[in-house]
Design a protein around this motif. Structure first.
Motif, PDB file in Angstrom:
ATOM      1  N   ASN A 173      -0.873  47.350  52.360  1.00  0.00           N
ATOM      2  CA  ASN A 173      -2.060  47.081  53.173  1.00  0.00           C
ATOM      3  C   ASN A 173      -1.655  46.446  54.492  1.00  0.00           C
ATOM      4  O   ASN A 173      -0.696  45.671  54.558  1.00  0.00           O
ATOM      5  N   LEU A 175      -3.214  44.678  58.286  1.00  0.00           N
ATOM      6  CA  LEU A 175      -4.298  44.172  59.126  1.00  0.00           C
ATOM      7  C   LEU A 175      -4.232  44.946  60.435  1.00  0.00           C
ATOM      8  O   LEU A 175      -3.168  45.036  61.062  1.00  0.00           O
ATOM      9  N   CYS A 176      -5.350  45.529  60.868  1.00  0.00           N
ATOM     10  CA  CYS A 176      -5.285  46.352  62.078  1.00  0.00           C
ATOM     11  C   CYS A 176      -6.604  46.342  62.832  1.00  0.00           C
ATOM     12  O   CYS A 176      -7.649  45.931  62.319  1.00  0.00           O
ATOM     13  N   CYS A 199     -14.178  39.888  61.510  1.00  0.00           N
ATOM     14  CA  CYS A 199     -13.362  40.413  60.414  1.00  0.00           C
ATOM     15  C   CYS A 199     -14.232  41.227  59.460  1.00  0.00           C
ATOM     16  O   CYS A 199     -15.101  40.680  58.765  1.00  0.00           O
ATOM     17  N   TRP A 211      -8.888  36.086  52.817  1.00  0.00           N
ATOM     18  CA  TRP A 211      -7.731  36.950  53.055  1.00  0.00           C
ATOM     19  C   TRP A 211      -6.448  36.151  52.823  1.00  0.00           C
ATOM     20  O   TRP A 211      -6.306  35.020  53.280  1.00  0.00           O
ATOM     21  N   PHE A 213      -2.324  35.823  53.158  1.00  0.00           N
ATOM     22  CA  PHE A 213      -1.168  36.222  53.953  1.00  0.00           C
ATOM     23  C   PHE A 213       0.079  35.523  53.422  1.00  0.00           C
ATOM     24  O   PHE A 213       0.035  34.351  53.036  1.00  0.00           O
ATOM     25  N   ARG A 250      -8.601  44.804  56.959  1.00  0.00           N
ATOM     26  CA  ARG A 250      -7.470  45.193  56.124  1.00  0.00           C
ATOM     27  C   ARG A 250      -7.697  46.638  55.675  1.00  0.00           C
ATOM     28  O   ARG A 250      -8.762  46.976  55.184  1.00  0.00           O
ATOM     29  N   LEU A 274       0.337  41.296  53.712  1.00  0.00           N
ATOM     30  CA  LEU A 274      -0.859  41.275  52.881  1.00  0.00           C
ATOM     31  C   LEU A 274      -0.484  41.671  51.457  1.00  0.00           C
ATOM     32  O   LEU A 274       0.528  42.341  51.245  1.00  0.00           O
ATOM     33  N   SER A 276      -0.075  43.714  48.146  1.00  0.00           N
ATOM     34  CA  SER A 276       0.038  45.156  47.943  1.00  0.00           C
ATOM     35  C   SER A 276      -0.259  45.493  46.479  1.00  0.00           C
ATOM     36  O   SER A 276      -0.258  44.612  45.612  1.00  0.00           O
TER      37      SER A 276
END
Length: 318
Positions: A173, A175-176, A199, A211, A213, A250, A274, A276
């Motif tokens: 995954n 973040l974009c 978000c 979220w 990280f 995400r 992130l 997976s």
């Protein structure tokens, strides 16, 4: 169908067993009819014939629901065993046949199924003309046995110990966001910067507003509460909003990969990972794995399998 008998039971009663089981498991004649691909009246007639043959009422009928009589509970317990034995016998015979055949019922998540399973079906059908495919795409996790599925694609941690799993590929995954959003709102440099951004949320995610990280270098974990203007239960719909510049989200690489390669989306926070998952092909435990299931799994492994799936070929994750 005449007076042909097997062990003192007419063939009409034998054929009624899967119908009876479907009615009990689905809870109604209409739902059982949909599952079996027949009319509601055909299901009702078959159950009535079965009860007439046995001379006992199996189901209590009301306008709201069906319930089992005491005799029905006894019959259902044996009917389940009968169906399992019949399936095992069919699987054993199928292994002796030269070419795979029969109806293959598949359950797959909506987005992964549409993007990466559906394009493979035409070539599979051409390679195995004796096999038919019934594919149901649904982001909810269904009970495979109750749904009558031979095979399912699961993108998550497996929880059902009654299922056998074969790994297809990792599910990473990212973040974009779109370049247009970043140009207008700036690019976050640290996870805490996301609290100033819009978000967007995938509704079926675990802890959708928190979220997680992990820093790549030292393994430090940050759990961050975020908010946004859009929440949706389909990843492709979320992707549409991202490409349009609505916010940050995400996405699994099997959805975002093509957009990242084309520059429509930009991966963010490269120093943080992130969580997976793994993409599995899963199937109920059986003594004899049907050939139609085995060849389809082998086909998926050939086309998708590997530690770096084809949708990640053209970019670096971190």
């Amino acid at each position: 169908m005449g007076e042909m008998t097997t062990g003192g039971m007419k063939m009409e009663s034998m054929n009624a067993i899967p119908v009876f089981v479907a009615v009990v498991e689905e809870g109604s004649f209409a739902a059982a009819a949909r599952r079996l691909g027949v009319t509601k009246s055909a299901v009702s007639k078959r159950i009535s014939l079965l009860e007439a043959h046995l001379g006992v009422q199996l189901l209590h009928r009301s306008t709201r629901k069906l319930s089992l009589s005491e005799a029905g509970e006894q019959y259902f317990a044996h009917a389940i065993q009968s169906l399992a034995a019949a399936q095992d016998a069919a699987d054993a015979v199928a292994q002796l046949q030269g070419a795979p055949q029969g109806r293959l019922r598949i359950n797959t998540p909506m987005s992964f199924g549409r993007l990466h399973i559906a394009p493979l079906i035409p070539d599979f059908l051409a390679a195995y003309p004796g096999v038919g495919v019934d594919m149901v795409m649904d982001d909810r996790v269904v009970d495979m046995v109750e749904g009558g599925f031979d095979l399912a694609i699961r993108v998550r941690t497996l929880e059902d110990s009654a299922l056998i799993a074969r790994k297809l590929a990792p599910c990473h995954n990212l973040l974009c966001a779109a370049p247009s959003y970043l140009k207008k709102h700036g690019t976050p440099k640290h996870p805490h910067d996301l609290q100033k951004h819009n978000c967007l949320q995938y509704a079926y995610a675990n802890k959708i507003h928190t979220w997680r990280f992990e820093e790549t270098n030292n393994g430090d974990v940050i759990n961050l509460d975020v908010t946004g203007s859009y929440q949706v239960n389909n990843s492709e719909a979320l992707r549409e909003a991202l490409v349009a510049g609505v916010g940050i989200a995400r996405l699994p690489t099997f959805i975002a990969g093509a957009d990242i390669t084309a520059g429509r989306l930009v991966p963010l926070l490269p120093d943080y990972k992130l969580p997976s998952q793994i993409i599995y092909a899963v199937f109920p435990e059986r003594r004899h794995l049907p050939a139609k299931v085995r060849v389809f799994i082998d086909y998926l492994v050939e086309k998708i399998g590997g530690d770096q799936p084809y949708w990640e070929t053209y970019f670096n994750l971190y």
